[in-house]
Scaffold this active site. Structure first.
Site, PDB file in Angstrom:
ATOM      1  N   GLY A  19       0.681  -1.123   0.055  1.00 16.13           N
ATOM      2  CA  GLY A  19       0.022  -0.023   0.046  1.00 16.13           C
ATOM      3  C   GLY A  19       0.793   1.181  -0.003  1.00 16.13           C
ATOM      4  O   GLY A  19       2.104   1.218   0.346  1.00 16.13           O
ATOM      5  N   GLU A  20       0.286   2.334  -0.677  1.00 17.44           N
ATOM      6  CA  GLU A  20       1.084   3.700  -0.721  1.00 17.44           C
ATOM      7  C   GLU A  20       1.146   4.113   0.793  1.00 17.44           C
ATOM      8  O   GLU A  20       0.482   4.251   1.389  1.00 17.44           O
ATOM      9  CB  GLU A  20       0.402   4.608  -1.586  1.00 17.44           C
ATOM     10  CG  GLU A  20       1.170   5.854  -1.792  1.00 17.44           C
ATOM     11  CD  GLU A  20       0.705   6.654  -3.119  1.00 17.44           C
ATOM     12  OE1 GLU A  20       1.252   7.792  -2.987  1.00 17.44           O
ATOM     13  OE2 GLU A  20      -0.103   6.207  -3.909  1.00 17.44           O
ATOM     14  N   GLY A  21       2.665   4.381   0.848  1.00 20.32           N
ATOM     15  CA  GLY A  21       3.083   4.926   2.146  1.00 20.32           C
ATOM     16  C   GLY A  21       3.911   3.787   2.712  1.00 20.32           C
ATOM     17  O   GLY A  21       4.786   4.120   3.763  1.00 20.32           O
TER      18      GLY A  21
END
Length: 629
Positions: free
Chosen positions: A568-570
């Protein structure tokens, strides 16, 4: 007991806790006095063979207005989750109570899964909802094994649901004490308890320009429920949950510094094309390169990690930059309507945000592990871009300023590194639409294949995403769109906040760490508003996502790692953070090579060459015995 309706600062989700006969149900019902129609989600069996309990249920029903609709959810834990997920924005719900729901989980091995699903359903519920639940933590330990299991699981459920709610009240002797989400003094039913300050108040609106922020309590319990092994609560930081408003941010001294001519007017910040923003310190960067070359490191030294040292040196204005001490991650939770979200649901995105709020999931666990403060920023949903603009201009303007304010307030609190993350449904495809509009790249080459939660590849969803982005680009074909128009037509609220964060961080000379499509798409938009902003962005990892790879190349960013993680982004930036910090630590602590001397020490000097009599200067030698007079 009476109450003057539902104050707006309560938010949409309220949890009312209380002991036996505390008056919690009556108080919860009083919060909905002004509602025209209410769905009462009943979790207990009305007639389970216990006459006393049946009498209490009947009393509850007689007290409720006839316009309320009772929905029985007893027996199936998923029924309550489904009812919450299917509720519309105009609906009003009350759940009474969660104790009856927990009873159905006592003998189930997947109890924790159902608790997580319930918390996610509450967090993502579009309706106004009041949940009633028994508070079991103030009594003695139950004498039976079943009682202990119920108390443990009830405590787990209360913590998880409280983290997903906007406000939490504890009712004692019929008097509510607000634990979070509102000032007890604002609640007319709280009486002396509220006046005494027993509740925990959150900032609502200090000034018209200030956006309210509610701090969600940690939802990781201590102890075990139904055989669950749970981490210590002290290891999980309590994240802030921020919901933006369209109001202009307050002016701070940082925005009016004389070092840069920022476009400030008396009414607030004006974000426009060609902003004059700071640039990193080039001299410090060059000096840091010389410093690295002199370090006593064998072989190739820090390799690719040397770039983060130079980046930090320019940002900090120091030849020897310091490791970041107080990083903060802003996790954007903004969904996108239409087929750009094919294969994803708002419920799934809400689950990810709820996990992060509780310090769970990849983002929550990694943030806690590495000491990163976490803020979940909820934004309004973007419209279906294949049919209509994602947002109106006023909304985009307000959210750009709001993102700037988030960065400004973070730096004021001591944050020295900002990390951008995203968990909104459809955000990836919206970012691809922005990148395609800027670069002209073909959409199918920018979108990864869609993988379902069970690990199967959903090609139909991928095709729907491609078609939606294609139709959106066709809708705006032939137009040269500046940054704000990109946001209104394609990007939407979450990308507007992200771009504002990057611009605000740039104004405060604070670096931003990116690692996904939303971050780099926001970087492209921020670059068009202030070209200097790209110099303050670093790319932790591309995840080999084609949108991230292309946009990073346009921005001139080189990935510092190649983890190829799909968390997931982050999460990729959080994974890379300790490695980047280690590089800064080495650069600041390793000794330099010993200096070169003009003359080596005497014991190392080579002796001067002396002439060899036999070769250099030949001498006529005669044997005395052979000399003849």
């Amino acid at each position: 007991m009476s109450h003057d309706g539902w104050p707006s600062h309560f938010g949409a989700r309220v949890l009312v806790l209380g002991g036996i006969r505390s008056g919690k149900s009556e108080y919860a019902e009083s919060l909905l006095t002004g509602a025209r129609s209410v769905r009462y989600l009943a979790t207990a069996l009305a007639d389970g063979g216990d006459p006393a309990f049946a009498e209490r249920v009947a009393a509850h029903r007689e007290r409720r207005p006839q316009s309320w609709i009772t929905v029985d959810t007893y027996g199936d834990p998923a029924a309550l989750v489904t009812a919450l997920g299917q509720a519309a924005a105009e609906d009003v719900l009350i759940v009474d109570d969660l104790g009856g729901w927990v009873v159905n989980l006592l003998d189930r091995a997947d109890a924790q899964v159902h608790v997580s699903r319930l918390a996610a359903a509450v967090a993502g519920c579009a309706a106004r909802v009041v949940l009633v639940s028994p508070e079991v933590g103030l009594s003695v330990v139950p004498p039976t094994e079943a009682g202990v299991r119920f108390a443990d699981l009830m405590g787990l459920t209360n913590q998880a649901v409280a983290a997903a709610c906007d406000a939490v009240a504890l009712v004692v002797a019929g008097r509510p004490i607000w634990l979070s989400g509102t000032d007890a003094a604002d609640d007319p039913a709280s009486g002396p308890a509220g006046a005494a300050g027993t509740g925990v108040a959150t900032e609502a609106a200090v000034a018209p320009a200030t956006v309210a922020a509610a701090a969600a309590a940690s939802a990781t319990p201590v102890g075990a429920a139904a055989g669950l092994t749970l981490p210590a609560a002290s290891a999980i930081p309590s994240p802030e949950v921020l919901t933006p408003a369209a109001a202009a941010p307050k002016l701070t001294a940082a925005l009016t510094e004389s070092t840069q001519a920022l476009p400030i007017v008396s009414t607030g910040l004006v974000i426009q094309q060609n902003m004059d923003l700071p640039i990193p310190d080039g001299d410090a960067r060059d000096a840091a390169r010389d410093h690295l070359n002199l370090l006593d490191i064998p072989g190739s030294g820090l390799g690719r990690l040397a770039e983060i040292v130079l980046f930090a040196a320019g940002a900090q204005g120091r030849t020897v930059p310091l490791p970041w001490q107080r990083p903060r991650m802003l996790l954007l939770h903004g969904n996108h309507e239409g087929d750009v979200a094919a294969g994803q649901t708002p419920h799934g995105a809400a689950l990810l945000a709820a996990q992060a709020r509780r310090g769970e999931g990849p983002v929550g666990l990694l943030a806690a592990e590495h000491g990163v403060s976490l803020q979940i920023v909820d934004t309004a949903a973007a419209e279906a871009i294949e049919h209509t603009p994602a947002a109106d201009l006023d909304t985009v303007e307000g959210l750009l300023r709001y993102g700037w304010q988030l960065a400004d307030e973070a730096v004021d609190s001591g944050v020295d590194l900002l990390i951008l993350g995203s968990c909104g449904a459809g955000a990836e495809a919206a970012a691809a639409a922005v990148v395609s509009a800027v670069t002209g790249a073909e959409v199918p080459g920018l979108l990864n294949r869609v993988v379902s939660a069970d690990g199967t590849v959903d090609d139909a969803a991928w095709m729907l995403r491609c078609a939606a982005v294609r139709d959106a680009l066709h809708r705006v074909r032939g137009r040269v769109m500046p940054a704000k128009e990109l946001l209104t037509e394609l990007g939407g609220p979450d990308l507007a906040v992200a771009a504002g964060v990057i611009l605000g961080a740039t104004a405060r000379r604070t670096p931003v760490l990116l690692d996904g499509p939303v971050g780099v798409a926001a970087g492209l938009i921020a670059r068009d508003l202030g070209s200097q902003s790209r110099l303050w962005c670093a790319l932790a990892d591309t995840g080999r996502h084609p949108t991230t790879v292309l946009a990073a190349d346009v921005l001139g960013l080189t990935a510092l790692t190649d983890l190829n993680a799909g968390l997931g982004e982050g999460a990729g930036a959080l994974l890379a953070l300790p490695l980047l910090r280690s590089a800064l630590t080495l650069a600041s602590a390793l000794p330099a090579l010993p200096p070169l001397l003009d003359e080596p020490p005497a014991h190392l000097q080579q002796p001067e060459d002396e002439p060899d009599d036999a070769t250099d200067e030949p001498v006529s030698r005669t044997d005395d015995a052979s000399v003849v007079d």
